[in-house]
Design an enzyme around this catalytic site. Structure first.
Site, PDB file in Angstrom:
ATOM      1  N   TYR A  22       0.793  -1.234   0.000  1.00 45.55           N
ATOM      2  CA  TYR A  22       0.000   0.000   0.000  1.00 45.55           C
ATOM      3  C   TYR A  22       0.827   1.286   0.000  1.00 45.55           C
ATOM      4  O   TYR A  22       0.274   2.377  -0.082  1.00 45.55           O
ATOM      5  CB  TYR A  22      -0.958   0.002   1.204  1.00 45.55           C
ATOM      6  CG  TYR A  22      -1.898  -1.179   1.195  1.00 45.55           C
ATOM      7  CD1 TYR A  22      -2.879  -1.289   0.216  1.00 45.55           C
ATOM      8  CD2 TYR A  22      -1.802  -2.186   2.152  1.00 45.55           C
ATOM      9  CE1 TYR A  22      -3.736  -2.384   0.187  1.00 45.55           C
ATOM     10  CE2 TYR A  22      -2.658  -3.288   2.131  1.00 45.55           C
ATOM     11  CZ  TYR A  22      -3.618  -3.374   1.151  1.00 45.55           C
ATOM     12  OH  TYR A  22      -4.467  -4.440   1.116  1.00 45.55           O
ATOM     13  N   HIS A  79     -15.082  -7.384  -0.544  1.00 50.13           N
ATOM     14  CA  HIS A  79     -15.134  -8.797  -0.943  1.00 50.13           C
ATOM     15  C   HIS A  79     -16.324  -9.563  -0.387  1.00 50.13           C
ATOM     16  O   HIS A  79     -16.584 -10.678  -0.812  1.00 50.13           O
ATOM     17  CB  HIS A  79     -13.822  -9.492  -0.536  1.00 50.13           C
ATOM     18  CG  HIS A  79     -12.607  -8.737  -0.981  1.00 50.13           C
ATOM     19  ND1 HIS A  79     -12.362  -8.434  -2.296  1.00 50.13           N
ATOM     20  CD2 HIS A  79     -11.587  -8.169  -0.283  1.00 50.13           C
ATOM     21  CE1 HIS A  79     -11.236  -7.742  -2.388  1.00 50.13           C
ATOM     22  NE2 HIS A  79     -10.752  -7.564  -1.174  1.00 50.13           N
ATOM     23  N   ASP A  86     -26.069  -3.299  -0.976  1.00 50.77           N
ATOM     24  CA  ASP A  86     -27.498  -2.941  -0.941  1.00 50.77           C
ATOM     25  C   ASP A  86     -27.698  -1.451  -0.673  1.00 50.77           C
ATOM     26  O   ASP A  86     -28.580  -0.822  -1.251  1.00 50.77           O
ATOM     27  CB  ASP A  86     -28.229  -3.755   0.142  1.00 50.77           C
ATOM     28  CG  ASP A  86     -28.461  -5.207  -0.280  1.00 50.77           C
ATOM     29  OD1 ASP A  86     -28.296  -5.508  -1.477  1.00 50.77           O
ATOM     30  OD2 ASP A  86     -28.807  -6.024   0.588  1.00 50.77           O
ATOM     31  N   HIS A  99      -9.531   0.674  -5.474  1.00 48.92           N
ATOM     32  CA  HIS A  99      -8.613  -0.095  -4.631  1.00 48.92           C
ATOM     33  C   HIS A  99      -7.197   0.369  -4.928  1.00 48.92           C
ATOM     34  O   HIS A  99      -6.824   0.495  -6.102  1.00 48.92           O
ATOM     35  CB  HIS A  99      -8.725  -1.601  -4.919  1.00 48.92           C
ATOM     36  CG  HIS A  99     -10.039  -2.158  -4.499  1.00 48.92           C
ATOM     37  ND1 HIS A  99     -10.333  -2.424  -3.174  1.00 48.92           N
ATOM     38  CD2 HIS A  99     -11.146  -2.464  -5.206  1.00 48.92           C
ATOM     39  CE1 HIS A  99     -11.574  -2.879  -3.098  1.00 48.92           C
ATOM     40  NE2 HIS A  99     -12.093  -2.905  -4.314  1.00 48.92           N
TER      41      HIS A  99
HETATM   42  C1  DQA Z   1      -7.846  -2.617  -0.623  1.00 46.58           C
HETATM   43  C2  DQA Z   1      -7.804  -4.074  -1.110  1.00 46.58           C
HETATM   44  C3  DQA Z   1      -8.541  -4.988  -0.151  1.00 46.58           C
HETATM   45  O1  DQA Z   1      -8.468  -6.331  -0.614  1.00 46.58           O
HETATM   46  C4  DQA Z   1      -7.927  -4.922   1.216  1.00 46.58           C
HETATM   47  O2  DQA Z   1      -8.653  -5.719   2.110  1.00 46.58           O
HETATM   48  C5  DQA Z   1      -7.781  -3.527   1.719  1.00 46.58           C
HETATM   49  C6  DQA Z   1      -7.328  -2.497   0.794  1.00 46.58           C
HETATM   50  C7  DQA Z   1      -7.006  -1.703  -1.529  1.00 46.58           C
HETATM   51  O3  DQA Z   1      -7.219  -0.494  -1.474  1.00 46.58           O
HETATM   52  O4  DQA Z   1      -6.145  -2.173  -2.269  1.00 46.58           O
HETATM   53  O5  DQA Z   1      -7.960  -3.261   2.896  1.00 46.58           O
HETATM   54  O6  DQA Z   1      -9.184  -2.169  -0.672  1.00 46.58           O
END
Ligand code: DQA
Length: 154
Positions: A22, A79, A86, A99
């Site tokens: 990240y 996920h 909803d 993401h």
């Molecule tokens: C995320 C990807 C998700 O799978 C993960 O659980 C995150 C961060 C992303 O920004 O890449 O917490 O949303």
């Protein structure tokens, strides 16, 4: 025209959590990046961050008639949260899912994106720049919708 940016579970840990995935920038850096981008694009934004699914659902419900668009990174809720899906469908506000990482290249349990089914666009794997892309795409979408409304008036 105001946008709501929602960051879900564990996004507040940016700069601390899994930096190799990240990046080293903090959540505060992300908020600054979003605010600067919004200013450049002449858009107003509110940024909301929560680790709680129910709080995110409530925020989306309260967005009804208040925000023109929603940009959401639900974190892991993406996920499996049918509740957030909803809520997005209920308010029927144009939404984009973002993401930071490219979830399609990650673990099998990240391959399903439940909440993105309520979004007209999903952006992944672009880090902070994904939010900029989302803001610009949302501006374009809302501009086109306004054009269609004014065409109907003619
Ligand atoms: C995320 C990807 C998700 O799978 C993960 O659980 C995150 C961060 C992303 O920004 O890449 O917490 O949303």
């Amino acid at each position: 025209m105001k946008l709501l940016i929602i960051n879900g579970v564990n996004l507040n840990m940016l700069g601390i959590r899994e930096k190799e995935i990240y990046g080293a920038n903090s959540y505060r850096d992300l908020c600054e990046y979003i605010n600067t981008t919004a200013e450049q694009e002449n858009l107003k934004v509110d940024i909301f961050c929560s680790n709680y699914e129910g709080e995110i659902v409530e925020k989306i419900q309260k967005a009804y008639r208040k925000y023109a668009g929603i940009i959401i990174n639900p974190g892991a809720y993406s996920h499996y949260s049918i509740a957030i899906l909803d809520a997005l469908r209920a308010v029927d506000i144009p939404a984009i899912e973002v993401h930071l990482s490219d979830v399609k290249k990650r673990e099998s349990y990240r391959q399903v994106l439940v909440t993105s089914e309520a979004c007209f666009l999903t952006i992944m794997g672009k880090g902070f720049a994904g939010y900029k892309e989302a803001i610009i795409a949302m501006k374009k979408k809302l501009g086109e919708e306004n054009e269609n409304i004014s065409k109907k008036d003619r």
